[in-house]
Design an enzyme around this catalytic site. Structure first.
Site, PDB file in Angstrom:
ATOM      1  N   ASP A  32       0.822  -1.210   0.000  1.00  0.00           N
ATOM      2  CA  ASP A  32       0.000   0.000   0.000  1.00  0.00           C
ATOM      3  C   ASP A  32       0.857   1.261   0.000  1.00  0.00           C
ATOM      4  O   ASP A  32       0.451   2.299  -0.530  1.00  0.00           O
ATOM      5  CB  ASP A  32      -0.934   0.002   1.210  1.00  0.00           C
ATOM      6  CG  ASP A  32      -2.146  -0.911   1.006  1.00  0.00           C
ATOM      7  OD1 ASP A  32      -2.366  -1.343  -0.140  1.00  0.00           O
ATOM      8  OD2 ASP A  32      -2.853  -1.185   1.988  1.00  0.00           O
ATOM      9  N   GLY A  33       2.056   1.198   0.587  1.00  0.00           N
ATOM     10  CA  GLY A  33       2.955   2.346   0.550  1.00  0.00           C
ATOM     11  C   GLY A  33       3.375   2.694  -0.865  1.00  0.00           C
ATOM     12  O   GLY A  33       3.455   3.870  -1.231  1.00  0.00           O
TER      13      GLY A  33
ATOM     14  N   ASN B  68      -5.143   8.535   2.031  1.00  0.00           N
ATOM     15  CA  ASN B  68      -5.398   7.860   3.311  1.00  0.00           C
ATOM     16  C   ASN B  68      -5.766   8.840   4.420  1.00  0.00           C
ATOM     17  O   ASN B  68      -6.876   8.821   4.919  1.00  0.00           O
ATOM     18  CB  ASN B  68      -4.171   7.053   3.745  1.00  0.00           C
ATOM     19  CG  ASN B  68      -4.257   5.600   3.342  1.00  0.00           C
ATOM     20  OD1 ASN B  68      -5.170   5.206   2.633  1.00  0.00           O
ATOM     21  ND2 ASN B  68      -3.301   4.817   3.795  1.00  0.00           N
ATOM     22  N   GLU B  69      -4.789   9.673   4.813  1.00  0.00           N
ATOM     23  CA  GLU B  69      -5.047  10.552   5.941  1.00  0.00           C
ATOM     24  C   GLU B  69      -4.029  11.670   6.033  1.00  0.00           C
ATOM     25  O   GLU B  69      -2.979  11.637   5.395  1.00  0.00           O
ATOM     26  CB  GLU B  69      -5.039   9.773   7.267  1.00  0.00           C
ATOM     27  CG  GLU B  69      -3.667   9.386   7.792  1.00  0.00           C
ATOM     28  CD  GLU B  69      -3.097   8.129   7.190  1.00  0.00           C
ATOM     29  OE1 GLU B  69      -1.941   8.176   6.704  1.00  0.00           O
ATOM     30  OE2 GLU B  69      -3.786   7.100   7.175  1.00  0.00           O
TER      31      GLU B  69
ATOM     32  N   ARG C 277      -6.580  19.529  23.085  1.00  0.00           N
ATOM     33  CA  ARG C 277      -5.252  19.415  23.687  1.00  0.00           C
ATOM     34  C   ARG C 277      -4.893  17.945  23.729  1.00  0.00           C
ATOM     35  O   ARG C 277      -5.648  17.124  24.246  1.00  0.00           O
ATOM     36  CB  ARG C 277      -5.222  19.991  25.108  1.00  0.00           C
ATOM     37  CG  ARG C 277      -5.304  21.502  25.172  1.00  0.00           C
ATOM     38  CD  ARG C 277      -5.314  21.962  26.633  1.00  0.00           C
ATOM     39  NE  ARG C 277      -5.160  23.402  26.753  1.00  0.00           N
ATOM     40  CZ  ARG C 277      -6.160  24.266  26.691  1.00  0.00           C
ATOM     41  NH1 ARG C 277      -7.392  23.825  26.490  1.00  0.00           N
ATOM     42  NH2 ARG C 277      -5.946  25.572  26.806  1.00  0.00           N
TER      43      ARG C 277
ATOM     44  N   ASP D 280      -1.872  14.742  21.916  1.00  0.00           N
ATOM     45  CA  ASP D 280      -0.710  14.419  21.090  1.00  0.00           C
ATOM     46  C   ASP D 280      -0.897  14.843  19.643  1.00  0.00           C
ATOM     47  O   ASP D 280       0.075  15.198  18.964  1.00  0.00           O
ATOM     48  CB  ASP D 280      -0.428  12.911  21.130  1.00  0.00           C
ATOM     49  CG  ASP D 280       0.230  12.490  22.435  1.00  0.00           C
ATOM     50  OD1 ASP D 280       0.515  13.371  23.268  1.00  0.00           O
ATOM     51  OD2 ASP D 280       0.450  11.281  22.620  1.00  0.00           O
TER      52      ASP D 280
ATOM     53  N   ALA E  27      -4.543  10.642  21.971  1.00  0.00           N
ATOM     54  CA  ALA E  27      -4.255  10.869  23.395  1.00  0.00           C
ATOM     55  C   ALA E  27      -4.654  12.270  23.846  1.00  0.00           C
ATOM     56  O   ALA E  27      -3.819  13.074  24.282  1.00  0.00           O
ATOM     57  CB  ALA E  27      -2.767  10.627  23.673  1.00  0.00           C
TER      58      ALA E  27
END
EC number: 2.7.1.23
Length: 267
Positions: A45-46, A122-123, A148, A150, A185
């Site tokens: 996929d890369g 993808n994103e 707020r 990561d 997170a």
């Protein structure tokens, strides 16, 4: 038909690429890495993501297909032992076009009137290089929350099975024109609060991120490409009017891919 092939670069992938070029040339197809009508990725996929970004300027004229030389991929779904069959399909039959939505990203800087535009298959992930990421999230111009944590991941439906899934996001069928915002997170206590759940926005909704501390360095990854930006005023994400076109020669339902990738015990 004009075609191009991108390989992962390992010996196995390069051999398959050379075989396919020879076979397709024998059928009077023309190798053209400038204006191909069909792009074949050989790898995982890369490699497919690399092929997409290489030819993102030709989305309306080019269709994509993948041969995987590693684990089963969501984009590269033909096996190395099926190369001869694939060549026959390409040269003898008209292929079906399946279109998936893309994510459009705009990055505006504090001291620049010019916006930087990108497409993602993808994103897009956004993090701070200097500690906690603090950003205001607006949806259609209305303030939704101050995040707020990561970082944030904004994914397409076809990318919902990638980084987004690892973050606890939902899997969305790629026929739906939507984007998903998933937290990394987040900080939630009696002082700071976020929604804490992935948000799924339809095509006509625009998400906008505004950093509280604009002079910090931000690490933005678009699919497999990572860059560092500073002095960001705003980041806008929405479902693009452009789509990626897949060349389909056989049925391989999306939910079958999901099951075989994450549930099936067969190897």
């Amino acid at each position: 038909m004009r075609f191009a092939i991108l390989s992962r670069g390992d010996q196995k992938s390069e051999l398959i690429k050379q075989r396919m070029v020879t076979y397709l040339n024998d059928f009077s197809m023309i190798y053209d890495d400038k204006e191909p009508e069909l792009v074949i990725s050989v790898g995982g996929d890369g490699t497919f993501l690399e092929a997409f970004h290489t030819y993102s300027y030709r989305l309306e004229e080019t269709a994509f297909i993948g041969v995987h030389t590693g684990h089963l991929g969501f984009y590269a779904d033909w096996l190395p032992e099926e190369v001869e069959k694939l060549v026959i399909e390409i040269t003898k039959k008209p292929f079906e076009i399946v279109e998936y939505p893309l994510l459009e990203l705009k990055i505006g800087s504090v001291n620049e009137t010019e916006e930087h535009h990108y497409l993602a298959l993808n994103e897009v992930s956004i993090k701070s290089s200097e500690g906690t990421l603090v950003m205001d999230l607006l949806i259609n111009g209305t303030h939704f929350e101050r995040f707020r944590g990561d970082g944030l991941c904004i994914s397409t439906p076809s990318g919902s099975t990638a980084y987004n899934k690892a973050l606890g996001g939902a899997i969305i069928h790629p026929s739906l024109e939507a984007l998903q915002i998933t937290e990394m997170a987040s900080i939630n206590n009696r002082v700071f609060r976020t929604i804490g759940s992935p948000l799924i926005l339809p095509k006509h909704h625009i998400s906008e991120l505004r950093p509280l501390y604009k002079k910090r360095n931000f690490t933005i990854t678009i699919d497999h490409n990572t860059e560092t930006y500073t002095n960001i005023e705003r980041i806008e994400c929405h479902v693009s009017d452009k789509k990626i076109r897949f060349a389909r020669f056989r049925s391989f339902p999306f939910w079958t891919r999901v099951r075989e990738s994450f549930i099936s015990e067969e190897r």
